[in-house]
Design an enzyme around this catalytic site. Structure first.
Site, PDB file in Angstrom:
ATOM      1  N   LYS A 183       1.164  -0.934   0.005  1.00 37.96           N
ATOM      2  CA  LYS A 183      -0.384  -0.082  -0.226  1.00 37.96           C
ATOM      3  C   LYS A 183       0.687   1.058   0.054  1.00 37.96           C
ATOM      4  O   LYS A 183       1.457   1.214   1.325  1.00 37.96           O
ATOM      5  CB  LYS A 183      -0.693  -0.218   1.135  1.00 37.96           C
ATOM      6  N   GLU A 258       9.163   1.561  11.283  1.00 39.54           N
ATOM      7  CA  GLU A 258       9.991   2.365  11.246  1.00 39.54           C
ATOM      8  C   GLU A 258       9.657   4.311  10.918  1.00 39.54           C
ATOM      9  O   GLU A 258       9.195   4.077  10.051  1.00 39.54           O
ATOM     10  CB  GLU A 258      11.572   2.523   9.713  1.00 39.54           C
ATOM     11  N   CYS A 292      13.113  11.425   7.024  1.00 44.22           N
ATOM     12  CA  CYS A 292      13.286  10.570   8.120  1.00 44.22           C
ATOM     13  C   CYS A 292      14.399  11.204   8.612  1.00 44.22           C
ATOM     14  O   CYS A 292      14.763  11.447   9.793  1.00 44.22           O
ATOM     15  CB  CYS A 292      12.661   9.751   7.965  1.00 44.22           C
ATOM     16  N   GLU A 393       8.452  16.642  15.911  1.00 43.81           N
ATOM     17  CA  GLU A 393       9.249  15.875  14.110  1.00 43.81           C
ATOM     18  C   GLU A 393       8.604  17.371  13.429  1.00 43.81           C
ATOM     19  O   GLU A 393       7.068  17.548  12.855  1.00 43.81           O
ATOM     20  CB  GLU A 393       9.491  14.712  13.455  1.00 43.81           C
TER      21      GLU A 393
HETATM   22  P1  NAD Z   1       1.717   8.610   7.623  1.00 45.33           P
HETATM   23  O1  NAD Z   1       2.374   7.754   8.508  1.00 45.33           O
HETATM   24  O2  NAD Z   1       0.203   9.337   7.892  1.00 45.33           O
HETATM   25  O3  NAD Z   1       1.885   7.638   6.503  1.00 45.33           O
HETATM   26  C1  NAD Z   1       2.300   6.369   5.880  1.00 45.33           C
HETATM   27  C2  NAD Z   1       2.102   5.300   5.668  1.00 45.33           C
HETATM   28  O4  NAD Z   1       0.821   4.900   6.619  1.00 45.33           O
HETATM   29  C3  NAD Z   1       1.533   5.692   4.501  1.00 45.33           C
HETATM   30  O5  NAD Z   1       1.033   4.794   3.028  1.00 45.33           O
HETATM   31  C4  NAD Z   1      -0.553   6.610   5.390  1.00 45.33           C
HETATM   32  O6  NAD Z   1      -1.641   5.571   4.023  1.00 45.33           O
HETATM   33  C5  NAD Z   1      -0.365   4.827   5.975  1.00 45.33           C
HETATM   34  N1  NAD Z   1      -1.712   5.296   6.902  1.00 45.33           N
HETATM   35  C6  NAD Z   1      -2.354   6.748   7.134  1.00 45.33           C
HETATM   36  N2  NAD Z   1      -3.181   6.193   8.394  1.00 45.33           N
HETATM   37  C7  NAD Z   1      -2.948   4.395   8.531  1.00 45.33           C
HETATM   38  C8  NAD Z   1      -3.691   3.489   9.511  1.00 45.33           C
HETATM   39  N3  NAD Z   1      -4.768   4.168  10.417  1.00 45.33           N
HETATM   40  N4  NAD Z   1      -3.251   2.451   9.637  1.00 45.33           N
HETATM   41  C9  NAD Z   1      -2.614   2.014   8.407  1.00 45.33           C
HETATM   42  N5  NAD Z   1      -1.325   3.107   7.710  1.00 45.33           N
HETATM   43  C10 NAD Z   1      -2.503   3.974   7.621  1.00 45.33           C
HETATM   44  O7  NAD Z   1       3.199   9.254   7.329  1.00 45.33           O
HETATM   45  P2  NAD Z   1       3.717  10.304   5.887  1.00 45.33           P
HETATM   46  O8  NAD Z   1       3.273  11.606   6.592  1.00 45.33           O
HETATM   47  O9  NAD Z   1       3.534   9.041   4.699  1.00 45.33           O
HETATM   48  O10 NAD Z   1       5.366  10.156   6.120  1.00 45.33           O
HETATM   49  C11 NAD Z   1       6.417  11.189   6.760  1.00 45.33           C
HETATM   50  C12 NAD Z   1       6.167  10.205   8.066  1.00 45.33           C
HETATM   51  O11 NAD Z   1       7.219   9.105   7.550  1.00 45.33           O
HETATM   52  C13 NAD Z   1       7.294  11.296   8.540  1.00 45.33           C
HETATM   53  O12 NAD Z   1       6.953  10.952  10.628  1.00 45.33           O
HETATM   54  C14 NAD Z   1       9.360  11.027   8.619  1.00 45.33           C
HETATM   55  O13 NAD Z   1       9.718  10.294   9.852  1.00 45.33           O
HETATM   56  C15 NAD Z   1       8.426   9.265   8.149  1.00 45.33           C
HETATM   57  N6  NAD Z   1       9.815   8.273   7.694  1.00 45.33           N
HETATM   58  C16 NAD Z   1      10.255   7.362   8.451  1.00 45.33           C
HETATM   59  C17 NAD Z   1      11.298   7.097   7.161  1.00 45.33           C
HETATM   60  C18 NAD Z   1      12.203   5.774   8.785  1.00 45.33           C
HETATM   61  O14 NAD Z   1      12.763   5.141   7.525  1.00 45.33           O
HETATM   62  N7  NAD Z   1      12.915   5.798   9.868  1.00 45.33           N
HETATM   63  C19 NAD Z   1      11.719   6.704   5.733  1.00 45.33           C
HETATM   64  C20 NAD Z   1      10.429   8.182   5.779  1.00 45.33           C
HETATM   65  C21 NAD Z   1       9.771   8.786   5.873  1.00 45.33           C
END
Ligand code: NAD
Length: 491
Positions: A183, A258, A292, A393
């Protein structure tokens, strides 16, 4: 699905299930706008329901047994093909990524080429050892470990690295014999569709890899809950990741998270200030701060604080904000309206709590950028460790300058966070470097290198609240995507 680079066109993306493109059962679509020109609809993503997810899980389950029985080399051959296809289409995929989420075309193409390199790395894994022979106390017996695939792996990925992150999850899942239901973030659906086209053309068996796009709370949560999904790998925010982990844990599925970061760079008194400034800018503001591993807290030791700040400001003022497709642009817009609102809210909070905004934090003057989610790169001075902008963040182009008395206090400040993804130190002193390596609570510890930037063959992941404490990338991936079997054989 196809798209040309320069024409304004809207791409309709379908789900990819059992080797076929399928419109969502609901017929509903989620529009995807270009954050540099919000009047431009780049893509129409499927707004899938659980019926679509169930289809994908069934396809992955049906493919599982045959896929697992192929040799690693056979699976690897398909990953090599996908790598070539991805690399050949780097320009097209890069343009799609820039139009969907705003990062500059150079970064977007670079990320796509990185995706190909990750695929090749894991293709090679198909030929590498997977276990140990362990001497048994029984002289006649043979004891060894081997690795078994987990089954169907659910992959949930964010929009900020829409090629690299899913590829560094899907490639190891596949090479070790799992099938995949992915997804992607709906915000980068067009890019995701192009990745699936590469897998399709490479000739993977139907159902080995499937993609379902939809709302996170429906399809993401659906993956976490689905009894047909044996393991869930998630990258995204802490709030969502924790929920995914709890759901997976409750039903006994393996999971990996992550999540976010609040990454510090420390500038020691003996640092090369020019290098430290460049690393702060590159680590903190490239990709509009939406990594991130982005540098967010800039902890500077007293003796060089003013000199560093002036050098930093001079360079930040020169950074060119614009459309990522424009070759002159150094930093693009925030990826979405939601991101833009979040960043602006943090900037207001920073001011309200008494930090001093030295530069940026507003709309660029250029009228051509009026219709985009642009924020000029911001530097806050007089930030104290308890302020919101030093703790949460932001995920935007915002740097917080924090003063430290000495290196010891700087390291303590760096560790004063719930996160622990990446940390960096600028120094010329080996003793400082060793103290920092020893004391820092972060999964990625970098000396005279920016906080962002990882090599695909090395383990990647965070300590503390940034991660569920396993590691991705490189050989470390085998720990999540397989289960150890200890085998004991007697004649
Ligand atoms: P997000 O948590 O909003 O979304 C991540 C994914 O989860 C998306 O595919 C989203 O559709 C899905 N999602 C949303 N609600 C959900 C739910 N209730 N249940 C299951 N899945 C759900 O994050 P984002 O805004 O897309 O990305 C930014 C975040 O990702 C930042 O916090 C960043 O630090 C983190 N990030 C971490 C890494 C790492 O490797 N540590 C790498 C890149 C980004």
């Amino acid at each position: 699905m196809s798209m040309s680079g320069t024409k304004i066109e809207t791409v309709t993306v379908d789900n990819y299930i059992g080797g076929r493109w399928k419109a969502p059962e609901s017929g509903r679509r989620l529009p995807n706008v270009n954050p540099a020109r919000t009047s431009e609809v780049v893509g129409l993503a499927p707004d899938s329901d659980l019926a679509d997810l169930n289809d994908a899980v069934a396809a992955a389950e049906a493919a599982r047994s045959a896929w697992r029985r192929l040799s690693g080399a056979q699976r690897g051959a398909l990953l090599y093909k996908a790598a070539d296809l991805l690399e050949n289409r780097a320009e097209e995929i890069g343009r799609a990524m820039t139009r969907e989420m705003g990062k500059t075309l150079g970064e977007a193409k670079g990320e796509t080429i990185r995706g190909a390199a990750i695929l090749r790395y894991y293709a090679g894994e198909g030929m590498r050892p997977v276990g140990d022979v362990i001497p048994s106390t029984d002289a006649d017996a043979l004891m060894f470990t081997t690795r078994a695939p987990l089954g169907v792996v659910g992959v949930i990925s964010p929009w900020n690295f829409p090629v690299a992150i899913p590829v560094w999850k899907i490639a190891p899942a596949l090479i070790y014999g799992n099938t995949v239901v992915w997804k992607p973030a709906a915000e980068t659906a067009v890019t995701a569709g192009l990745i699936m086209e590469c897998f399709h053309e490479a000739g993977f068996p139907a159902g080995a890899v499937n993609m379902v796009i939809g709302d996170g709370a429906v399809i993401g949560q659906g993956i976490a809950e689905h009894p047909g999904i044996h393991a869930v790998t998630f990258t995204g925010s802490n709030a969502v990741g924790r929920k995914v982990g709890q759901i997976a844990l409750a039903r006994g599925a393996k999971y990996q998270l992550e999540m976010g970061g609040k990454n510090p760079v420390i500038v020691a008194e003996d640092a090369d200030l020019d290098l430290a400034v460049d690393a702060t800018i590159s680590g903190g503001l490239r990709s509009t701060g939406q990594k991130c591993t982005a540098t967010s807290r800039v902890i500077v030791v007293e003796g060089v604080y003013e000199a560093f700040r002036e050098k930093l400001l001079a360079k930040v003022k020169e950074l060119r904000v614009g459309d990522g497709l424009d070759a002159a642009t150094w930093l693009g817009p925030c990826a979405s309206g939601k991101q833009y609102e979040t960043v602006m809210r943090y900037i207001r909070t920073g001011i309200e709590e008494g930090a001093e905004l030295l530069v940026g934090g507003g709309k660029p003057d250029d009228p051509a950028l009026a219709d985009g989610y642009f924020v000029t790169p911001a530097v806050f001075d007089r930030v104290t460790p308890e302020m919101t902008i030093a703790r949460e963040e932001i995920f935007g182009p915002v740097l917080a300058l924090i003063r430290a008395r000495d290196l010891e206090e700087a390291i303590a400040l760096a560790n004063d966070t719930e996160y622990g993804l990446s940390a960096s130190l600028y120094t010329r002193d080996i003793g400082n470097a060793l103290a920092f390596i020893r004391e820092t609570e972060a999964g990625l510890v970098r000396v005279n290198a920016e906080t962002a930037g990882v090599e695909l063959q090395a383990p990647f992941g965070g300590m503390k609240g940034s991660s569920s404490h396993s590691r991705e990338q490189g050989r470390a991936a085998i720990e999540f995507y397989t289960s150890v079997k200890t085998v004991f054989v007697k004649p």
